[in-house]
Design a protein around this motif. Structure first.
Motif, PDB file in Angstrom:
ATOM      1  N   GLY A 137       0.660  -1.287   0.110  1.00 45.40           N
ATOM      2  CA  GLY A 137      -0.198   0.233  -0.095  1.00 45.40           C
ATOM      3  C   GLY A 137       0.869   1.258   0.094  1.00 45.40           C
ATOM      4  O   GLY A 137       0.164   2.167   0.145  1.00 45.40           O
ATOM      5  N   ARG A 138       2.004   1.146  -0.144  1.00 49.57           N
ATOM      6  CA  ARG A 138       2.878   2.236  -0.145  1.00 49.57           C
ATOM      7  C   ARG A 138       3.046   3.031  -1.521  1.00 49.57           C
ATOM      8  O   ARG A 138       2.728   2.354  -2.456  1.00 49.57           O
ATOM      9  CB  ARG A 138       4.472   1.906  -0.022  1.00 49.57           C
ATOM     10  N   THR A 139       3.181   4.410  -1.559  1.00 48.18           N
ATOM     11  CA  THR A 139       3.000   5.107  -2.869  1.00 48.18           C
ATOM     12  C   THR A 139       4.296   4.747  -3.788  1.00 48.18           C
ATOM     13  O   THR A 139       5.360   4.756  -3.211  1.00 48.18           O
ATOM     14  CB  THR A 139       3.201   6.769  -2.295  1.00 48.18           C
ATOM     15  N   PRO A 140       4.005   4.549  -4.887  1.00 44.81           N
ATOM     16  CA  PRO A 140       4.854   4.084  -5.995  1.00 44.81           C
ATOM     17  C   PRO A 140       6.022   5.040  -6.157  1.00 44.81           C
ATOM     18  O   PRO A 140       5.514   6.491  -6.142  1.00 44.81           O
ATOM     19  CB  PRO A 140       4.093   3.561  -7.178  1.00 44.81           C
ATOM     20  N   PRO A 141       7.261   5.038  -6.392  1.00 44.79           N
ATOM     21  CA  PRO A 141       8.362   6.072  -6.559  1.00 44.79           C
ATOM     22  C   PRO A 141       7.800   6.741  -8.151  1.00 44.79           C
ATOM     23  O   PRO A 141       7.278   5.845  -9.003  1.00 44.79           O
ATOM     24  CB  PRO A 141       9.510   5.309  -6.648  1.00 44.79           C
ATOM     25  N   TRP A 142       7.974   8.062  -8.115  1.00 46.10           N
ATOM     26  CA  TRP A 142       7.733   8.618  -9.548  1.00 46.10           C
ATOM     27  C   TRP A 142       9.014   8.352 -10.113  1.00 46.10           C
ATOM     28  O   TRP A 142      10.206   8.842 -10.018  1.00 46.10           O
ATOM     29  CB  TRP A 142       7.459  10.135  -9.235  1.00 46.10           C
TER      30      TRP A 142
END
Length: 329
Positions: free
Chosen positions: A78-83
């Motif tokens: 559920g972590r924000t994926p890296p840009w």
């Protein structure tokens, strides 16, 4: 009362009198025009909100995801994926496999739409020459074909072309000098695509034929009768009278067919049992395979965004045609 102030001598173009009588009359049309202009938007507001919720949010999420690097670990945690910016698009546009899929999809779309429109127009012309009972039977039969779900139709075609129990192989094998026993239609890509194209054309003809048949009812009979009296052949009447009148409608149904066939997924997916080989990949199946088959969700999103951009020109053309027909009407 003086003569000057009497009603008989008062000029009809008196500013005070004209403003007193004309001001209320001018305010009402403006108020009505404003109310009539708001009414369509108020009536369409629930549908616009529903469309924005069902289509707008997923589209925005897909675009955002294409600029990230969503992997299985981010999906599970559920972590924000890296840009990563345009890295996904760089990978896609620099991949030769992607461009081969694009070429295959465009070629299939061109061939299937061309065959569908020609057969649909031919059946529509035939429907104008048969009796009313036969025409009604044709419409009912095509409506059954049109109402058949794509998944069910694909399963039927899969059974018909089965290498062991397919009825198509059984019938062809009965021809003298032909051996089609246990023949697999998808070993050869040309034969496999012929099956897929036949399925798509078979499912698309009812819409085209019924729509074009409705358009043919707007062709004035007087023009056709006059052309016949002048010695015009059926082909000349078709080319010089019928096709020019049907041109706007043909453009619309052709554009819709391009949009539908370009997004081919169900037919190819079901006929290949959920595992389409590279030679049977389309943009839709390729995007799905990359995203969910190989857990490359951002890459699959980038492919989907590019597909939408490729279709944007076709959709703009379709909308322009709709507005042109509205202006003519």
């Amino acid at each position: 009362m003086s003569v000057v102030d009497s009603p008989a001598t008062r000029r009809p173009n008196d500013p005070g009198r004209s403003q007193q009588h004309r001001a209320p009359g001018h305010a009402k049309p403006k108020r009505r025009s404003r109310e009539s202009g708001r009414t369509p938007w108020l009536l369409a507001l629930p549908a616009l909100v529903l469309i924005a919720g069902l289509l707008g949010y997923p589209l925005v999420r897909m675009v955002v995801l294409s600029f990230q690097n969503m992997r299985l670990r981010e999906l599970l945690s559920g972590r924000t994926p890296p840009w990563v910016g345009f890295d996904q698009y760089t990978k896609v546009l620099g991949d030769g496999v992607f461009w081969s899929v694009v070429g295959r999809t465009v070629a299939f779309t061109f061939v299937s739409v061309l065959i569908s429109v020609l057969f649909g127009l031919g059946i529509a012309l035939l429907m104008r020459r048969v009796s009313r009972g036969v025409r009604l039977f044709m419409v009912v039969a095509m409506m059954f074909v049109w109402a058949l779900p794509q998944l069910v139709a694909a399963q039927i075609f899969r059974w018909m072309t089965d290498s062991d129990f397919g009825v198509v192989n059984y019938l062809i094998d009965k021809l003298p000098g032909v051996d089609y026993q246990n023949h697999s239609w998808f070993v050869n890509p040309w034969q496999g695509w012929s099956v897929i194209t036949t399925l798509v054309v078979w499912a698309g003809i009812p819409f085209l034929a019924i729509t074009l048949n409705a358009g043919l009812t707007q062709v004035p009979k007087e023009l056709l009768e006059a052309a016949t009296v002048d010695g015009a052949t059926p082909w000349q009447a078709l080319r010089n009278i019928i096709l020019p009148i049907l041109k706007p409608l043909i453009m619309i149904v052709t554009t819709l067919s391009v949009i539908w066939n370009f997004g081919l997924f169900t037919q190819a997916w079901v006929l290949r049992d959920g595992h389409p080989e590279p030679q049977f990949q389309t943009l839709a199946t390729y995007s799905y395979t990359q995203a969910f088959g190989q857990s490359r969700y951002s890459l699959g999103s980038a492919i989907a965004v590019i597909t939408v951009l490729l279709m944007l020109g076709v959709m703009i053309f379709y909308i322009r045609q709709m507005f042109r027909i509205g202006e003519v009407d």
